[in-house]
Motif scaffolding. Structure first.
Motif, PDB file in Angstrom:
ATOM      1  N   ASP A  70       0.828  -1.211   0.000  1.00  0.00           N
ATOM      2  CA  ASP A  70       0.000   0.000   0.000  1.00  0.00           C
ATOM      3  C   ASP A  70       0.863   1.262   0.000  1.00  0.00           C
ATOM      4  O   ASP A  70       0.476   2.291  -0.574  1.00  0.00           O
ATOM      5  CB  ASP A  70      -0.920   0.011   1.216  1.00  0.00           C
ATOM      6  N   ILE A  71       2.030   1.172   0.642  1.00  0.00           N
ATOM      7  CA  ILE A  71       2.932   2.331   0.666  1.00  0.00           C
ATOM      8  C   ILE A  71       3.503   2.580  -0.722  1.00  0.00           C
ATOM      9  O   ILE A  71       3.634   3.722  -1.173  1.00  0.00           O
ATOM     10  CB  ILE A  71       4.050   2.105   1.696  1.00  0.00           C
ATOM     11  N   PHE A  72       3.838   1.498  -1.434  1.00  0.00           N
ATOM     12  CA  PHE A  72       4.315   1.641  -2.804  1.00  0.00           C
ATOM     13  C   PHE A  72       3.251   2.327  -3.659  1.00  0.00           C
ATOM     14  O   PHE A  72       3.571   3.210  -4.479  1.00  0.00           O
ATOM     15  CB  PHE A  72       4.670   0.274  -3.383  1.00  0.00           C
ATOM     16  N   GLN A  73       2.006   1.925  -3.509  1.00  0.00           N
ATOM     17  CA  GLN A  73       0.924   2.542  -4.271  1.00  0.00           C
ATOM     18  C   GLN A  73       0.714   3.998  -3.860  1.00  0.00           C
ATOM     19  O   GLN A  73       0.446   4.863  -4.701  1.00  0.00           O
ATOM     20  CB  GLN A  73      -0.366   1.748  -4.074  1.00  0.00           C
ATOM     21  N   MET A  74       0.862   4.266  -2.575  1.00  0.00           N
ATOM     22  CA  MET A  74       0.683   5.621  -2.077  1.00  0.00           C
ATOM     23  C   MET A  74       1.707   6.577  -2.705  1.00  0.00           C
ATOM     24  O   MET A  74       1.387   7.711  -3.062  1.00  0.00           O
ATOM     25  CB  MET A  74       0.820   5.623  -0.548  1.00  0.00           C
ATOM     26  N   LEU A  75       2.949   6.086  -2.844  1.00  0.00           N
ATOM     27  CA  LEU A  75       4.016   6.920  -3.400  1.00  0.00           C
ATOM     28  C   LEU A  75       4.205   6.730  -4.897  1.00  0.00           C
ATOM     29  O   LEU A  75       5.114   7.331  -5.486  1.00  0.00           O
ATOM     30  CB  LEU A  75       5.337   6.598  -2.680  1.00  0.00           C
ATOM     31  N   ARG A  76       3.365   5.861  -5.493  1.00  0.00           N
ATOM     32  CA  ARG A  76       3.425   5.581  -6.929  1.00  0.00           C
ATOM     33  C   ARG A  76       4.789   5.036  -7.344  1.00  0.00           C
ATOM     34  O   ARG A  76       5.376   5.459  -8.338  1.00  0.00           O
ATOM     35  CB  ARG A  76       3.086   6.834  -7.739  1.00  0.00           C
ATOM     36  N   LEU A  77       5.275   4.089  -6.570  1.00  0.00           N
ATOM     37  CA  LEU A  77       6.550   3.433  -6.870  1.00  0.00           C
ATOM     38  C   LEU A  77       6.274   2.117  -7.569  1.00  0.00           C
ATOM     39  O   LEU A  77       5.485   1.304  -7.093  1.00  0.00           O
ATOM     40  CB  LEU A  77       7.344   3.179  -5.574  1.00  0.00           C
TER      41      LEU A  77
END
Length: 329
Positions: free
Chosen positions: A116-123
């Motif tokens: 979810d953090i990857f998606q939040m930062l668009r990584l």
């Protein structure tokens, strides 16, 4: 009316004072919690809740260096483990350095635990190292460019210093494998000499010592000693594929040193072939047959080709590392 205004002012002042005290208390608790977690492990493992609480949510007067990675074997990220090892060296060096303070913390987000953090930062790639400043949002320069700076601990430390003004002196853990290998080699050589103590004529073989000296020169010229001191990666994987030659003049890869050694060896072999061919023709002993002359001419041509081709490749490697070098061969 005057008293009502004064009363409202006192209420607002009391409210903002209480709010400031609450924020200060919350900040102190966050810093203390982060300090306690860092005391157990230099790199704090972050999930979604910890990332929001400690990295994104105010109040915050500290910087956070976060590595986003994918360490699971199923992800097949070969470079992730190496970057993590170098990142760990930086975090440990800061934790045990005299300049350690609670204004900088290190964290890690694994994709399997924080997608979810990857998606939040668009990584959509890994590994990524980002700097989250104490104030404001991360800028493009707050993401480390591995292709330009490199992935070893010294490069990460320099990048952190540029972003936070915190200087970290790198302390690598001692590696005794080289000393153990040298000791084993010494024992083997000593045992071999002892077993052949009655037949040591080979020690007077000039050709053997010449070959050993040439190989030693190849190892030193190619940068093997630098590899032992700095411990660079074998090669670098980028978005466009593997990179074997470091683009900077202050770094190199292990495979790059092998390539340079092979190119130098090929040039030396070509020079030896030409010298031997010319020496045979100019010697006092005449050439016994036309076949012998053809063999020497062929040997000189082969030597010339080796020197021209591999010296050109060696110069190309130098030009790739020294941008703007105007000459080529």
């Amino acid at each position: 009316m005057k008293y009502k205004g004064l009363l409202c002012f006192m209420i607002l002042l009391t409210y903002y004072q209480g709010e400031a005290q609450t924020r200060a208390k919350g900040l102190e608790e966050k810093v203390q919690q982060l300090t306690d977690m860092t005391a157990k492990r230099s790199i704090i493992s972050l999930n979604v809740n910890k990332f929001k609480d400690y990295v994104r949510s105010p109040p915050r007067d500290y910087s956070f260096i976060v590595m986003f990675t994918a360490m699971a074997p199923s992800r097949r990220c070969a470079i992730c483990q190496h970057v993590y090892d170098e990142f760990m060296i930086v975090a440990n060096s800061f934790r045990f350095s005299p300049s350690y303070n609670n204004k900088l913390f290190f964290g890690m987000v694994d994709f399997d635990e924080g997608s979810d953090i990857f998606q939040m930062l668009r990584l959509n790639t890994a590994p990524v190292i980002m700097h989250f400043p104490a104030k404001g949002k991360p800028k493009p320069a707050d993401s480390m460019d591995f292709e330009r700076a490199g992935i070893h601990a010294e490069a990460i430390s320099k990048w952190i210093q540029d972003r936070t003004d915190v200087q970290i002196r790198i302390f690598r853990p001692p590696n005794y494998s080289g000393a153990v290998a040298f000791l084993m080699l010494f024992v083997l050589v000593a045992g071999f000499l002892y077993l052949r103590r009655n037949n040591l004529e080979f020690l007077y073989n000039k050709q053997m010592w010449a070959v050993a000296a040439v190989f030693f020169c190849f190892a030193m010229v190619s940068g093997q000693m630098w590899n032992q001191i700095r411990g660079p990666p074998f090669f670098h994987r980028s978005k466009n594929g593997p990179v074997y030659i470091n683009g900077g003049s202050h770094g190199q890869f292990v495979l790059e040193s092998y390539i340079v050694a092979i190119l130098n060896a090929a040039v030396v072999v070509g020079m030896i072939l030409m010298i031997e061919a010319a020496g045979g023709v100019k010697s006092a002993e005449p050439v016994r047959s036309a076949a012998e002359g053809k063999r020497r001419r062929f040997q000189s041509v082969v030597g010339l080709v080796l020197v021209c081709v591999f010296f050109s490749l060696l110069l190309s490697v130098f030009r790739a590392k020294t941008q703007g070098y105007p000459y080529s061969f």
